[in-house]
Design a protein around this motif. Structure first.
Motif, short mmCIF file in Angstrom:
data_model
loop_
_atom_site.label_atom_id
_atom_site.label_comp_id
_atom_site.label_asym_id
_atom_site.label_seq_id
_atom_site.Cartn_x
_atom_site.Cartn_y
_atom_site.Cartn_z
N ARG A 1 23.65 19.87 50.62
CA ARG A 1 23.49 19.67 49.19
C ARG A 1 22.00 19.73 48.79
O ARG A 1 21.64 20.35 47.79
CB ARG A 1 24.09 18.34 48.78
CG ARG A 1 25.59 18.29 48.90
CD ARG A 1 26.12 16.87 48.79
NE ARG A 1 27.56 16.82 48.95
CZ ARG A 1 28.22 15.80 49.48
NH1 ARG A 1 27.54 14.74 49.91
NH2 ARG A 1 29.53 15.83 49.59
N ALA B 1 23.75 11.27 45.79
CA ALA B 1 23.45 9.89 45.42
C ALA B 1 24.47 8.89 45.97
O ALA B 1 24.13 7.73 46.20
CB ALA B 1 23.39 9.77 43.90
N THR B 2 25.71 9.33 46.18
CA THR B 2 26.76 8.38 46.50
C THR B 2 27.23 8.41 47.95
O THR B 2 27.72 7.40 48.46
CB THR B 2 27.99 8.61 45.60
OG1 THR B 2 28.49 9.94 45.79
CG2 THR B 2 27.63 8.40 44.13
N ASP B 3 27.11 9.55 48.63
CA ASP B 3 27.67 9.68 49.97
C ASP B 3 26.67 9.25 51.05
O ASP B 3 25.46 9.19 50.82
CB ASP B 3 28.14 11.10 50.24
CG ASP B 3 29.34 11.49 49.38
OD1 ASP B 3 29.95 10.57 48.79
OD2 ASP B 3 29.64 12.69 49.30
N ASP C 1 29.99 21.97 50.38
CA ASP C 1 28.74 21.33 49.95
C ASP C 1 27.60 22.30 49.66
O ASP C 1 26.48 21.87 49.44
CB ASP C 1 28.24 20.30 50.98
CG ASP C 1 29.31 19.27 51.33
OD1 ASP C 1 29.81 18.62 50.41
OD2 ASP C 1 29.64 19.15 52.53
N THR D 1 25.57 19.49 39.26
CA THR D 1 25.86 18.12 38.86
C THR D 1 26.66 17.39 39.93
O THR D 1 26.32 16.26 40.35
CB THR D 1 26.64 18.10 37.54
OG1 THR D 1 25.88 18.77 36.54
CG2 THR D 1 26.90 16.67 37.09
N THR D 2 27.74 18.01 40.42
CA THR D 2 28.55 17.38 41.46
C THR D 2 27.76 17.24 42.76
O THR D 2 27.89 16.24 43.49
CB THR D 2 29.82 18.21 41.71
OG1 THR D 2 30.57 18.31 40.49
CG2 THR D 2 30.69 17.57 42.78
N THR D 3 26.93 18.22 43.05
CA THR D 3 26.09 18.16 44.25
C THR D 3 25.14 16.98 44.19
O THR D 3 24.99 16.24 45.17
CB THR D 3 25.28 19.47 44.37
OG1 THR D 3 26.19 20.57 44.45
CG2 THR D 3 24.40 19.45 45.62
N LEU D 4 24.50 16.77 43.06
CA LEU D 4 23.59 15.64 42.91
C LEU D 4 24.34 14.31 43.00
O LEU D 4 23.83 13.33 43.56
CB LEU D 4 22.84 15.75 41.59
CG LEU D 4 21.80 16.88 41.52
CD1 LEU D 4 21.33 17.07 40.08
CD2 LEU D 4 20.62 16.58 42.42
N THR D 5 25.56 14.27 42.44
CA THR D 5 26.36 13.06 42.53
C THR D 5 26.68 12.73 43.99
O THR D 5 26.59 11.58 44.42
CB THR D 5 27.67 13.23 41.74
OG1 THR D 5 27.36 13.52 40.38
CG2 THR D 5 28.52 11.96 41.81
N GLY D 6 27.04 13.77 44.76
CA GLY D 6 27.31 13.56 46.17
C GLY D 6 26.10 13.07 46.93
O GLY D 6 26.19 12.20 47.81
#
Length: 237
Positions: A192, A181-183, A167, A174-179
């Motif tokens: 993150r 928002a979703t986790d 993390d 991009t993947t960090t921001l997705t995590g």
């Protein structure tokens, strides 16, 4: 910052007693600052090109080929090639290394040398800013800066990837921001958020320095951080 302070920061990014990486998580946050600094220099001072964010360069190349006059047809390919060469070089070292942390320390040391060379090029090329009255950097120094900085960021990204610290990324978010928002919120989200904040602060500081005094101070700041990370990482193995 002292080693004890770095370890306190690193341990705070994991549940109590669950940090097996020593000070490395804190060092990766410093490298995210470096990314923001050098991408501010490259995007604002070297003609709308990134030396760390290769996703952006692929998109920019498409814009350039479509005929956008603000986009260079050669800058993005040079950055992509330099980044790829740096990552390839780091990969060869990592495969031969018995300890990924040694490879990380070596890659960071070389990265510091590359940024030092870029700083010399920037100083020789003269004081340039990205303001409306700025004189553009000549093509030769511009290409040299993109190559040196892009190669260094390729080294950094590949060596960080080999460490496997969860993390904490120092490049694309991009993947960090997705995590985020979703986790579920927790220490992973904190790691993150630390990466995002560090890169933002690096970009902010780099842009302010570039727009007011030119690229040299921003590169000098990136160099100082890389030297610090190199010295501290050599004490972790």
């Amino acid at each position: 910052m002292r080693r004890g302070g770095l370890r306190w920061i690193a341990d705070g990014l994991f549940p109590s007693g669950a940090n097996p990486h020593g000070v490395l998580p804190a060092l990766l946050i410093l490298l995210a600052l470096v990314t923001g600094l050098v991408d501010a220099v490259s995007f604002l001072g070297l003609g709308r090109v990134f030396v760390a964010n290769m996703t952006g360069n692929i998109v920019f190349l498409g814009f350039a080929l479509a005929g956008d006059p603000q986009m260079s047809k050669w800058a993005s390919p040079v950055a992509l090639a330099a980044f790829g060469a740096g990552a390839w070089s780091a990969g060869r070292v990592i495969k031969r290394a018995t300890n990924p942390r040694r490879a990380f320390a070596a890659a960071t040391a070389v990265h510091a040398l590359l940024v030092a060379a870029a700083l010399v090029v920037a100083l020789v090329a003269g004081p340039h800013t990205a303001g409306p009255q700025a004189a553009p950097i000549a093509t030769g120094p511009q290409a040299a800066l993109i190559t040196l900085l892009g190669y260094g960021m390729g080294l950094q990204n590949a060596s960080v990837r080999a460490l496997g610290v969860p993390d904490l990324v120092t490049n694309v978010l991009t993947t960090t921001l997705t995590g985020l928002a979703t986790d579920t919120p927790g220490r992973a989200a904190l790691r993150r958020a630390a990466s995002v904040a560090a890169m933002f602060l690096g970009a902010l500081a780099g842009a302010v320095l570039l727009l007011t005094t030119g690229p040299a101070p921003a590169l000098a700041a990136a160099l100082a951080l890389l030297v610090a990370v190199t010295l501290m990482s050599r004490r972790t193995h």
